[in-house]
Design a protein around this motif. Structure first.
Motif, mmCIF file in Angstrom:
data_model
loop_
_atom_site.group_PDB
_atom_site.id
_atom_site.type_symbol
_atom_site.label_atom_id
_atom_site.label_comp_id
_atom_site.label_asym_id
_atom_site.label_seq_id
_atom_site.Cartn_x
_atom_site.Cartn_y
_atom_site.Cartn_z
ATOM 1 N N ARG A 392 0.832 -1.207 0.000
ATOM 2 C CA ARG A 392 0.000 0.000 0.000
ATOM 3 C C ARG A 392 0.866 1.257 0.000
ATOM 4 O O ARG A 392 0.554 2.247 -0.678
ATOM 5 N N ARG A 393 1.944 1.235 0.763
ATOM 6 C CA ARG A 393 2.829 2.395 0.813
ATOM 7 C C ARG A 393 3.509 2.616 -0.538
ATOM 8 O O ARG A 393 3.705 3.759 -0.975
ATOM 9 N N ILE A 394 3.860 1.529 -1.208
ATOM 10 C CA ILE A 394 4.458 1.652 -2.544
ATOM 11 C C ILE A 394 3.449 2.266 -3.505
ATOM 12 O O ILE A 394 3.782 3.172 -4.284
ATOM 13 N N GLU A 395 2.213 1.789 -3.476
ATOM 14 C CA GLU A 395 1.169 2.357 -4.335
ATOM 15 C C GLU A 395 1.048 3.857 -4.116
ATOM 16 O O GLU A 395 0.991 4.643 -5.077
ATOM 17 N N GLU A 396 0.975 4.256 -2.866
ATOM 18 C CA GLU A 396 0.799 5.677 -2.544
ATOM 19 C C GLU A 396 1.976 6.507 -3.036
ATOM 20 O O GLU A 396 1.798 7.615 -3.569
ATOM 21 N N HIS A 397 3.196 5.974 -2.879
ATOM 22 C CA HIS A 397 4.358 6.747 -3.291
ATOM 23 C C HIS A 397 4.438 6.845 -4.810
ATOM 24 O O HIS A 397 4.748 7.926 -5.349
ATOM 25 N N VAL A 398 4.167 5.758 -5.503
ATOM 26 C CA VAL A 398 4.173 5.791 -6.970
ATOM 27 C C VAL A 398 3.143 6.797 -7.473
ATOM 28 O O VAL A 398 3.402 7.581 -8.391
ATOM 29 N N HIS A 399 1.955 6.785 -6.865
ATOM 30 C CA HIS A 399 0.904 7.728 -7.236
ATOM 31 C C HIS A 399 1.372 9.165 -7.022
ATOM 32 O O HIS A 399 1.145 10.052 -7.861
ATOM 33 N N SER A 400 2.072 9.425 -5.918
ATOM 34 C CA SER A 400 2.533 10.781 -5.619
ATOM 35 C C SER A 400 3.570 11.270 -6.616
ATOM 36 O O SER A 400 3.754 12.485 -6.794
ATOM 37 N N LEU A 401 4.246 10.331 -7.303
ATOM 38 C CA LEU A 401 5.262 10.695 -8.292
ATOM 39 C C LEU A 401 4.693 10.789 -9.700
ATOM 40 O O LEU A 401 5.444 10.952 -10.675
ATOM 41 N N GLY A 402 3.384 10.659 -9.830
ATOM 42 C CA GLY A 402 2.762 10.701 -11.148
ATOM 43 C C GLY A 402 2.924 9.425 -11.928
ATOM 44 O O GLY A 402 2.894 9.436 -13.167
ATOM 45 N N GLY A 403 3.074 8.293 -11.221
ATOM 46 C CA GLY A 403 3.287 7.014 -11.880
ATOM 47 C C GLY A 403 2.089 6.092 -11.791
ATOM 48 O O GLY A 403 1.037 6.437 -11.250
ATOM 49 N N HIS A 404 2.268 4.898 -12.338
ATOM 50 C CA HIS A 404 1.270 3.838 -12.313
ATOM 51 C C HIS A 404 1.961 2.537 -11.935
ATOM 52 O O HIS A 404 3.175 2.412 -12.037
#
Length: 451
Positions: A392-404
């Motif tokens: 979940r933390r990885i998902e949130e961080h990727v999202h914050s960087l404009g990623g998928h």
């Protein structure tokens, strides 16, 4: 080659199996194997018979195209076209990934910085829809909406029975350069190669990298060549990823280059002892391949051997972290620094990509350079950690960087966030046309609900 008559007979069996599924029951594949890493809730209902849809139908050498069944593995596809000096424009790293799976679920490899993703070399495809119709979808025409929405739909819009793809002409050998750079310089080098197609005056045909430590990224620059000469063999005692650290130059046959990561499942075979020199001597060569290791993981999940060993070692808890994510290239140093500090898994595979056009269900900006970052393993977590604590933390961080992130593994998004990331409004519109009775699971149900 399967041939057209055999293909038509297989499609007939598929459609008969669709008609045999009770009204109102979910439609799904009756498929024994998978390259997915997320649990699936089985409902016991009969599935679609795809047993005969696993081969190459025909190859047009002059036009450089192939008609391929949806369940054909890239291993079989390469075996059919490489003797003609041809390969798919993008060949995912693992032998048993299917063409239909790579198109509906996304695939990537070292040619993606110039050729995009596997669905971008598809010319047309026959799709069995949720309503049981067989339609031919192309980039333009009556079913262009289905063609555009199909990538990253993971079977939520239907199943490809046939795909016509473009092929790339290639020579028999690949010369490799392994270049070690710090993260900042590696980021700049990747952009230079993606824009100019060369490094230090030499053409680059394939580009990926391995981040072994927080301080160094080893770029692997592949140049396809006719020049004969000695080649390395990483299907025997030597392990490919170790050569990336050790060697500055290397040489492989085209065949071995395409499957260089499969023999040891990148570096994951070490978990089974397959990289121990004594074990490797007795481990049959035919069993050094990703699908064998995948079956071992499935067996361990069922028997709980790893959990037993963890209890003996006093490990409080463990979570699988098996993910591929895409972030804009300029955010790669930031992600790797965060990942080192917060997760601590190494190595990390790095694969640059550029898409040729916009695809609504995986919206990346055409012409912008992204990097796929792949990391596969387990991490220790507290005994009371909630499900998906690290993921979940990885998902949130990727999202914050404009990623998928790719959806082949576990996902934990809430519905609103998921809808914004994966074009659910487009999917819903297409589903209403091709699956009005909702016989197929939605993408959210599949990726997050594991249905």
């Amino acid at each position: 080659m399967k041939g057209w008559q055999a293909h038509r007979e297989s499609v007939d069996r598929l459609r008969a199996s669709y008609r045999a599924i009770p009204d109102g029951a979910r439609v799904r594949l009756a498929k024994r194997t998978s390259n997915l890493f997320r649990p699936r809730v089985a409902d016991g209902a009969p599935g679609l018979d795809v047993s005969g849809l696993d081969g190459v139908i025909a190859v047009d050498v002059d036009a450089r195209t192939a008609d391929v069944q949806g369940m054909c593995t890239y291993e079989d596809l390469v075996d059919a076209v490489l003797p003609f000096g041809l390969i798919p424009y993008v060949v995912p790293q693992l032998r048993t990934i299917t063409l239909g799976g790579a198109v509906t679920g996304l695939g990537i490899e070292s040619t993606s910085f110039r050729n995009g993703l596997p669905h971008e070399s598809v010319l047309e495809m026959d799709v069995l829809t949720g309503s049981g119709d067989l339609v031919t979808a192309t980039p333009e025409g009556e079913h262009a909406d289905l063609f555009d929405a199909f990538p990253n739909s993971y079977g939520s819009l239907g199943y490809a029975t046939r795909l016509r793809i473009s092929l790339e002409a290639v020579p028999p050998y690949v010369a490799l350069r392994h270049v070690g750079l710090d993260v900042g310089k590696a980021t700049a080098a990747i952009e230079e190669i993606c824009v100019g197609g060369a490094w230090d005056g030499v053409r680059v045909d394939g580009l990926d990298a391995t981040a072994f430590t927080p301080d160094e990224v080893r770029l692997t620059l592949a140049t396809f060549t006719d020049e004969p000469g000695p080649t390395s063999d990483y299907t025997g005692q030597d392990v490919y990823y170790r050569s990336v650290e050790r060697l500055d130059h290397d040489r492989l046959t085209m065949h071995d280059y395409l499957w260089r990561w499969d023999t040891d499942w990148f570096w994951c075979s070490a978990a089974f002892g397959a990289q121990n020199r004594w074990v490797r001597r007795v481990w049959p060569r035919r069993w050094r391949r990703s699908d064998v290791y995948h079956r071992l993981v499935t067996l361990d999940t069922r028997l709980g051997l790893s959990r037993l060993l963890d209890r003996v070692k006093g490990v409080p808890g463990r979570e699988k972290v098996i993910q591929d994510v895409e972030v804009p290239l300029e955010r790669m140093p930031e992600f790797l620094a965060w990942f080192d500090a917060e997760v601590g898994m190494r190595p990390v595979w790095v694969c640059p990509l550029r898409t040729r056009r916009t695809w609504p269900t995986y919206p990346l900006t055409p012409g912008e350079t992204y990097v796929n970052l792949g990391f596969w393993g387990t991490v220790e977590v507290p005994a009371d950690a909630p499900p998906g604590f690290v993921n979940r933390r990885i998902e949130e961080h990727v999202h914050s960087l404009g990623g998928h992130k790719s959806l082949y593994s576990e996902a934990f998004y809430d519905e609103a966030t998921f809808a914004g990331l994966y074009g659910v409004d487009v999917l819903d519109t297409v589903r209403r046309r091709y699956d009005p009775e909702a016989r197929l699971s939605t993408l959210y149900d599949k990726a997050v609900g594991n249905s």
